[in-house]
Design a protein around this motif. Sequence first.
Motif, PDB file in Angstrom:
ATOM      1  N   GLU A 211       0.819  -1.208   0.000  1.00  0.00           N
ATOM      2  CA  GLU A 211       0.000   0.000   0.000  1.00  0.00           C
ATOM      3  C   GLU A 211       0.854   1.258   0.000  1.00  0.00           C
ATOM      4  O   GLU A 211       0.480   2.259  -0.613  1.00  0.00           O
ATOM      5  N   GLN A 212       1.972   1.240   0.681  1.00  0.00           N
ATOM      6  CA  GLN A 212       2.857   2.402   0.693  1.00  0.00           C
ATOM      7  C   GLN A 212       3.458   2.641  -0.688  1.00  0.00           C
ATOM      8  O   GLN A 212       3.548   3.787  -1.140  1.00  0.00           O
TER       9      GLN A 212
ATOM     10  N   ASN B  13       2.122   1.828  -3.520  1.00  0.00           N
ATOM     11  CA  ASN B  13       1.078   2.120  -4.489  1.00  0.00           C
ATOM     12  C   ASN B  13       0.095   3.182  -3.987  1.00  0.00           C
ATOM     13  O   ASN B  13      -1.059   3.213  -4.411  1.00  0.00           O
ATOM     14  N   ARG B  14       0.541   4.054  -3.108  1.00  0.00           N
ATOM     15  CA  ARG B  14      -0.326   5.096  -2.569  1.00  0.00           C
ATOM     16  C   ARG B  14      -0.800   5.994  -3.708  1.00  0.00           C
ATOM     17  O   ARG B  14      -0.026   6.446  -4.527  1.00  0.00           O
ATOM     18  N   GLY B  15      -2.112   6.222  -3.746  1.00  0.00           N
ATOM     19  CA  GLY B  15      -2.698   7.043  -4.777  1.00  0.00           C
ATOM     20  C   GLY B  15      -3.111   6.291  -6.015  1.00  0.00           C
ATOM     21  O   GLY B  15      -3.724   6.869  -6.913  1.00  0.00           O
TER      22      GLY B  15
ATOM     23  N   HIS C 251      -7.933   4.573  -2.390  1.00  0.00           N
ATOM     24  CA  HIS C 251      -7.343   5.904  -2.314  1.00  0.00           C
ATOM     25  C   HIS C 251      -7.990   6.883  -3.279  1.00  0.00           C
ATOM     26  O   HIS C 251      -7.907   8.096  -3.071  1.00  0.00           O
TER      27      HIS C 251
END
Length: 63
Positions: free
Chosen positions: A42-43, A45-47, A52
């Motif tokens: 998740e970090q 692929n943030r955004g 998100h």
Amino acid sequence: MALVKSVYNLLFRRTSTFAVSIIVGAVFFERLFDQGGDAIFEQMNRGKLWKHIKHNYEGKDEE
């Protein structure tokens, strides 16, 4: 050295407690590894993930 001896007497001396400690350790390790992998994914692929960006698309069908 006393700590090692007490851990040996508590967990590894009997086969049944050794097997239970291996199983419990494997369950906890699997849980920790899974949550750590998800957090890293998740970090990185943030955004980009749906959770998100879904606020950009939800509620726009109203006319």
